[in-house]
Design an enzyme around this catalytic site. Structure first.
Site, PDB file in Angstrom:
ATOM      1  N   ASP A 116      26.238  25.361   5.411  1.00  0.00           N
ATOM      2  CA  ASP A 116      24.959  25.323   4.679  1.00  0.00           C
ATOM      3  C   ASP A 116      24.098  24.159   5.174  1.00  0.00           C
ATOM      4  O   ASP A 116      22.873  24.278   5.301  1.00  0.00           O
ATOM      5  CB  ASP A 116      25.214  25.175   3.171  1.00  0.00           C
ATOM      6  N   GLY A 135      32.566  26.757  15.001  1.00  0.00           N
ATOM      7  CA  GLY A 135      33.607  25.890  14.442  1.00  0.00           C
ATOM      8  C   GLY A 135      33.861  24.698  15.347  1.00  0.00           C
ATOM      9  O   GLY A 135      32.921  23.999  15.752  1.00  0.00           O
ATOM     10  N   THR A 155      33.561  22.208   2.931  1.00  0.00           N
ATOM     11  CA  THR A 155      32.658  23.004   2.090  1.00  0.00           C
ATOM     12  C   THR A 155      31.204  22.594   2.346  1.00  0.00           C
ATOM     13  O   THR A 155      30.892  21.403   2.376  1.00  0.00           O
ATOM     14  CB  THR A 155      32.980  22.800   0.584  1.00  0.00           C
ATOM     15  N   GLY A 161      31.713  24.058  18.521  1.00  0.00           N
ATOM     16  CA  GLY A 161      30.303  23.696  18.467  1.00  0.00           C
ATOM     17  C   GLY A 161      29.394  24.850  18.097  1.00  0.00           C
ATOM     18  O   GLY A 161      29.696  25.614  17.176  1.00  0.00           O
TER      19      GLY A 161
HETATM   20  O1  RIB Z   1      29.055  27.473   1.307  1.00  0.00           O
HETATM   21  C1  RIB Z   1      29.657  26.843   0.212  1.00  0.00           C
HETATM   22  C2  RIB Z   1      29.241  27.530  -1.068  1.00  0.00           C
HETATM   23  O2  RIB Z   1      29.746  28.852  -1.067  1.00  0.00           O
HETATM   24  C3  RIB Z   1      29.791  26.908  -2.327  1.00  0.00           C
HETATM   25  O3  RIB Z   1      28.950  25.909  -2.853  1.00  0.00           O
HETATM   26  C4  RIB Z   1      30.010  28.096  -3.238  1.00  0.00           C
HETATM   27  O4  RIB Z   1      29.260  28.073  -4.410  1.00  0.00           O
HETATM   28  C5  RIB Z   1      29.741  29.331  -2.385  1.00  0.00           C
HETATM   29  O5  RIB Z   1      28.501  29.879  -2.616  1.00  0.00           O
END
Ligand code: RIB
Length: 299
Positions: free
Chosen positions: A245, A215, A241, A218
């Protein structure tokens, strides 16, 4: 060498709120936006935008055709995305508060309709030396790991969202690269301290590589012979969000390219910092040239 991401595809319903809704409260949101998302799809977009030639496998439902179109525009190979026309595509209800923090409620839908036969069908197109990236939003995850390992694929796992089934999964021993945050690290290792999380995972799985994101503190990397750290960049936070990813996709591209580990951390950290400056999930993921050309200061 191919990079396969076998993961979730979601429709994200993103509500802007003053604060996250509390138990018993009825709260009006100030806007609703619909985005394509899913940890699988987001990480595929991050892999593609960072320069990997990426294949995505997964399952959409009767309302998910537009997710395929988005991935095709990113240059992703979608030949292994299946359709379950009897069920809705997975979706997420995401609240984003005034500080850009989010909380996510998932409906698995078609993501949980992936069968062992589907897995066999997909994996026969991949072989030794290919990378496979996985998260925890689809069915038959242990089977996928076992089969991929038998085929000699290099396995990267982002154990998100974490749950007891994953924590107790014996197939964790087959994972080559763990890309995880402190909460996931605590659940898997039973340790709170970041250094102890890494050493406990490496004690159990000595051949693994551990990429732990921290977070605002780092990120740190540990394996049997290497260690590296990286701080975070000073950017205005709009929406967190898909920041994780973005980090995961960029990190794996750097690994697959054989970059030096400090360079990989810098690339992934810059990319995820840029992602939080924009609203949404996959649409907030920056292109590689933007990441390399934007001048950012560490906090
Ligand atoms: O990491 C974010 C994602 O987590 C979102 O796009 C949502 O769909 C969940 O899978």
């Amino acid at each position: 060498m191919k990079v396969l991401n076998f993961g979730s595809l979601n429709i994200d319903n993103v509500y802007a709120v003053d604060h996250f809704v509390r138990a018993g409260e009825t709260l009006s949101s100030t806007s609703l936006k619909k985005h394509v998302g899913g940890k699988g799809l987001n990480q595929t977009v991050a892999l593609a935008r960072s320069g990997s030639q990426v294949y995505m496998a997964g399952k959409i439902g009767n309302d998910g055709a537009h997710l395929l179109e988005v991935l095709k525009k990113e240059g992703v190979n979608v030949d292994h995305i299946m359709v379950a026309d009897y069920i809705d595509t997975g979706h997420a209800i995401i609240q984003v508060d005034k500080n850009g923090q989010n909380c996510i409620l998932l409906y698995g839908g078609s993501n949980l309709e992936i069968t062992r036969e589907d897995v066999d069908e997909v994996l026969k197109n991949f072989s030794k030396g290919d990378f496979i990236l996985l998260q925890n939003e689809i069915s038959n995850l242990p089977y996928i790991i076992k089969k991929a390992s038998e085929q000699g694929m290099t396995i990267a796992l982002n154990p998100s969202p974490i749950d007891d089934d994953l924590v107790n999964m014996e197939e964790l021993a087959l994972v080559d690269w763990f890309i995880l945050n402190e909460v996931e690290g605590l659940e898997i290792s039973g340790k709170k301290d970041p250094e102890e999380i890494c050493s406990e995972i490496l004690r159990r799985y000595p051949g693994a590589h551990v990429m732990l994101t921290l977070g605002s503190k780092g990120a740190m990397f540990r394996d049997a012979t290497r260690s590296a750290e990286h701080g975070i960049y000073d950017v205005p936070v709009v929406d967190t969000t898909a920041a994780g990813d973005t980090f995961t996709g960029y990190f794996l591209t750097g690994v697959a390219e054989g970059l030096e580990i400090n360079k990989v951390l810098e690339l992934a950290s810059k990319a995820s910092s840029l992602a939080v400056t924009k609203a949404g999930a996959s649409n907030s993921i920056p292109m590689r040239n933007e990441v390399e050309e934007t001048d950012m200061k560490l906090c």
